[in-house]
Design an enzyme around this catalytic site. Structure first.
Site, PDB file in Angstrom:
ATOM      1  N   ASP A 277      23.769   9.411  62.593  1.00 40.62           N
ATOM      2  CA  ASP A 277      23.994  10.134  63.846  1.00 40.62           C
ATOM      3  C   ASP A 277      25.274   9.581  64.484  1.00 40.62           C
ATOM      4  OD1 ASP A 277      21.422  11.515  65.878  1.00 40.62           O
ATOM      5  OD2 ASP A 277      23.585  11.609  66.264  1.00 40.62           O
TER       6      ASP A 277
ATOM      7  N   ASP B 165      26.616  14.194  67.576  1.00 40.86           N
ATOM      8  CA  ASP B 165      25.969  14.389  68.873  1.00 40.86           C
ATOM      9  C   ASP B 165      26.893  15.116  69.857  1.00 40.86           C
ATOM     10  OD1 ASP B 165      23.554  13.483  70.419  1.00 40.86           O
ATOM     11  OD2 ASP B 165      25.117  12.676  71.710  1.00 40.86           O
TER      12      ASP B 165
ATOM     13  N   GLU C 167      26.050  19.004  66.571  1.00 39.51           N
ATOM     14  CA  GLU C 167      25.111  19.453  67.597  1.00 39.51           C
ATOM     15  C   GLU C 167      25.926  20.105  68.691  1.00 39.51           C
ATOM     16  OE1 GLU C 167      23.674  16.929  70.535  1.00 39.51           O
ATOM     17  OE2 GLU C 167      21.706  17.840  70.666  1.00 39.51           O
TER      18      GLU C 167
ATOM     19  N   HIS D 299      14.236  15.439  68.082  1.00 39.81           N
ATOM     20  CA  HIS D 299      13.720  14.414  69.005  1.00 39.81           C
ATOM     21  C   HIS D 299      13.881  14.823  70.472  1.00 39.81           C
ATOM     22  CE1 HIS D 299      17.968  13.954  68.664  1.00 39.81           C
ATOM     23  NE2 HIS D 299      17.976  13.209  69.730  1.00 39.81           N
ATOM     24  N   ASP D 300      14.523  15.986  70.700  1.00 43.97           N
ATOM     25  CA  ASP D 300      14.727  16.459  72.082  1.00 43.97           C
ATOM     26  C   ASP D 300      13.845  17.655  72.419  1.00 43.97           C
ATOM     27  OD1 ASP D 300      18.318  16.097  71.720  1.00 43.97           O
ATOM     28  OD2 ASP D 300      16.846  14.673  72.524  1.00 43.97           O
TER      29      ASP D 300
HETATM   30  O1  TEU Z   1      21.378  15.958  73.132  1.00 44.24           O
HETATM   31  C1  TEU Z   1      22.300  16.885  73.659  1.00 44.24           C
HETATM   32  C2  TEU Z   1      21.715  17.679  74.759  1.00 44.24           C
HETATM   33  O2  TEU Z   1      22.261  18.647  75.228  1.00 44.24           O
HETATM   34  C3  TEU Z   1      20.453  17.210  75.343  1.00 44.24           C
HETATM   35  O3  TEU Z   1      20.594  17.363  76.712  1.00 44.24           O
HETATM   36  C4  TEU Z   1      19.336  18.073  74.793  1.00 44.24           C
HETATM   37  O4  TEU Z   1      19.795  19.339  74.444  1.00 44.24           O
HETATM   38  C5  TEU Z   1      18.336  18.227  75.884  1.00 44.24           C
HETATM   39  O5  TEU Z   1      17.919  16.914  76.131  1.00 44.24           O
HETATM   40  C6  TEU Z   1      17.184  19.141  75.492  1.00 44.24           C
HETATM   41  O6  TEU Z   1      16.268  19.076  76.532  1.00 44.24           O
HETATM   42  C7  TEU Z   1      22.017  14.883  72.439  1.00 44.24           C
HETATM   43  C8  TEU Z   1      20.929  14.020  71.830  1.00 44.24           C
HETATM   44  O7  TEU Z   1      20.200  14.795  70.878  1.00 44.24           O
HETATM   45  C9  TEU Z   1      20.043  13.567  72.957  1.00 44.24           C
HETATM   46  O8  TEU Z   1      18.916  12.841  72.465  1.00 44.24           O
HETATM   47  C10 TEU Z   1      20.869  12.671  73.865  1.00 44.24           C
HETATM   48  O9  TEU Z   1      20.084  12.303  74.981  1.00 44.24           O
HETATM   49  C11 TEU Z   1      22.132  13.384  74.342  1.00 44.24           C
HETATM   50  O10 TEU Z   1      22.808  14.124  73.336  1.00 44.24           O
HETATM   51  C12 TEU Z   1      23.131  12.361  74.852  1.00 44.24           C
HETATM   52  O11 TEU Z   1      23.571  11.586  73.746  1.00 44.24           O
END
Ligand code: TEU
Ligand code: CA
Length: 561
Positions: free
Chosen positions: A98, A199, A256, A329-330
């Site tokens: 990542d 990311d 992403e 994970h989000d």
């Molecule tokens: O997430 C990017 C992002 O836009 C996040 O706000 C996500 O879409 C949102 O939390 C969904 O509810 C990336 C990573 O995947 C995330 O875990 C990190 O917190 C974020 O970037 C900052 O690095």
């Protein structure tokens, strides 16, 4: 369409903190992952996407990197990482890391330098601006609530942080930043890793005017998204990264990209653009949202889901390549969000897996999705860990006076901790995740939902995913066939075909708990042999595909004759 290994692969995402704890400190770690490589080999996946394992103070669970070339203490050592890489490669499994380079931790050496004084050589590694009077430079809202600017007393300026206050944005306009990032990427690639998940990589180019964003009804801050998503130099930066680094290795890249549309997706992923291989968009994840984004719980419509996914399938058909995902994970667990995690948990999990994996693109399985893990509903806000949820709770209750119970309800449905409860390995203590106290409570349903039970049940979600992966490996039509949507107006059935030369698959997914009949006039007189189904018991081929009965949450894929 050129053939590439990453187009024919299935990727499995590991969130290390919640995967497997080998030393009893309640936190998953790299030796814990090594212990489970044979489980992943059994599933049949080809690539592991490893969420960040770099040194971090864990303000955002590793997405706030303090040292890009050191391993987080809680996860183990660089030797552990090297062993993981070797052991994975020995099993024919690739490792994709990542890459989080839109921002660093505020404890990164670069930021410690940068914030020390206005004339420090590293000052311009980050984005510093004067305020407007006693206001921040722009009215933008952070993804984690509040302003995207933090005032620094020492130098009397603000620095930009689209995410948490401890995640200052790097200044990609500074070519020294870009060069240092490219050197770090080469350092990891020279160790033998197989690519990067990048990311929020479409955030790295900001609109240099830094204008205020529109303040939508019910909001305190402005929407800065159109000024930091897909910015003016984004393609220039990604092409430079491709030419300076990526093109020199046989690697897979996935960007992403919150806010990316299919047209942008084409620009990011077409081979001749020499940027990335594929992107994660969020259009299907954002359905059912509203004024408060994902925190507004509106009903979702299947026709909207079908329209979005089809738009992406069509847009990238000739050039470019899709990623296929329901979970990460989000995101909340898909069986709870788009399926039925009660009486039809296993059936709907298999239906959702069929719907996604039979599409054109590279499928991503998020840890626990393959055993039908579900959302969790902790009773108290104190049971939650994720700063995105905690900050939102604070703001809605304290600043907007919302009822704590209703805010907690939003977290139950959309919070990121739904995906971060520890992996459920068995029905023993803490689901077999740890002998210690887990950093985040295990979902109480681990006694029924766990890998040991799934591996031992031939009719489990696990074995269904295994079958899906096998079919992808043995049928080119699954990887390279053209996608065509059918029954687009149906709010109950997701139907589409995949066609490659004379091979045609007909995919029918019932997204409801009621019997449905697929009326397929165009298939009158054609018969179908069953390629895959989640129906229990005996399954019969279809004499005539003109009309097909579907049980609740039934998925059936026919080879069209
Ligand atoms: O997430 C990017 C992002 O836009 C996040 O706000 C996500 O879409 C949102 O939390 C969904 O509810 C990336 C990573 O995947 C995330 O875990 C990190 O917190 C974020 O970037 C900052 O690095
Ligand atoms: Ca541990």
């Amino acid at each position: 369409m050129a053939k590439q290994w990453w187009k024919e692969s299935v990727v499995y995402q590991i969130y290390p903190r919640s995967f497997n704890d080998s030393n009893g400190d309640g936190i998953g770690d790299i030796p814990g992952i090594i212990e489970k490589l044979d489980y992943l080999k059994e599933l049949g996946i080809d690539v592991i996407w490893l969420s960040p394992v770099y040194d971090s103070p864990n303000d955002d669970n590793g997405y706030d990197i303090r040292d890009y070339q050191a391993i987080m203490d809680e996860f183990g050592t660089m030797e552990d990482f090297d062993t993981l890489l070797e052991e994975a490669h020995n099993r024919g499994i690739k490792i994709v890391m990542d890459l989080v380079v839109n921002h660093t931790s505020d404890e990164h050496a670069w930021f410690v330098e940068s914030k020390s004084s206005k004339d420090n050589p590293k000052r311009d590694y980050y984005i510093w601006k004067e305020g407007k009077g006693d206001q921040p430079p722009t009215n933008w809202e952070s993804a984690f609530s509040g302003s995207t600017w933090k005032y620094d007393e020492t130098t009397g300026e603000y620095f930009l942080h689209i995410f948490s206050k401890k995640q200052p944005d790097l200044n990609w306009e500074n070519e020294d930043v870009r060069k240092d990032v490219y050197d770090m990427m080469k350092w990891w690639l020279d160790k033998g890793i197989d690519g990067f998940r990048m990311d929020v990589i479409n955030f790295i180019s900001k609109d240099p005017r830094f204008p205020d964003g529109e303040v939508h009804p019910g909001k305190q801050y402005g929407d800065g998204g159109k000024y930091f998503m897909n910015g003016p130099r984004i393609h220039e930066f990604l092409h430079e990264m491709n030419q300076e680094v990526l093109s020199k290795y046989d690697v897979m890249t996935v960007g992403e990209m919150p806010g990316a549309t299919p047209d942008e997706g084409k620009l990011y992923t077409a081979d001749d653009r020499e940027e990335l291989n594929m992107v994660f968009h969020f259009e299907h994840m954002d359905i059912g949202g509203g004024e408060l984004g994902k925190w507004t719980l509106n009903p979702w419509k299947l026709t909207e889901l079908k329209s979005i996914l089809s738009k992406w399938q069509y847009a990238l058909e000739e050039k470019g390549w899709n990623s296929l995902y329901w979970n990460n994970h989000d995101q909340p667990r898909v069986v709870s969000r788009f399926g039925n995690d009660a009486e039809y948990r296993k059936k709907s999990a298999k239906m959702l897996a069929t719907c996604l994996h039979m599409m054109k693109g590279t499928p991503y399985i998020y840890q626990g999705e393959e055993i039908g893990m579900t959302n969790v509903a902790f009773d108290r806000i104190e049971d939650y860990e994720d700063l995105e949820s905690l900050n939102m709770y604070e703001e809605r209750v304290n600043d907007f006076g919302e009822d704590p119970g209703s805010v907690l309800e939003r977290i139950h449905h959309r919070g990121r901790d739904n995906a971060r409860t520890p992996f459920q390995w068995n029905a023993g203590k803490n689901g077999g995740f740890t002998d210690g106290t887990p950093w985040l409570a295990v979902n109480p349903n681990y006694t029924e939902i766990n890998a040991e039970e799934a591996v031992n049940d031939p009719d489990s979600v696990f074995h269904f995913y295994k079958k899906l992966i096998e079919l992808r490996k043995s049928n080119e039509v699954v990887v390279y066939g053209r996608y065509d949507l059918l029954l687009e107006d149906s709010e109950a059935i997701y139907a589409y075909t995949r066609t490659l030369d004379s091979d045609q698959l007909l995919v029918l997914c019932n997204f409801t708990g009621e019997k449905q009949t697929a009326q397929l006039e165009d298939f009158a007189g054609k018969s179908g042999s069953v390629f895959l189904t989640n129906r229990e018991g005996d399954v019969v081929d279809a004499e005539d595909l003109k009309e097909v009965e579907l049980e609740p949450y039934e998925a059936i894929v026919f080879t069209v004759k």
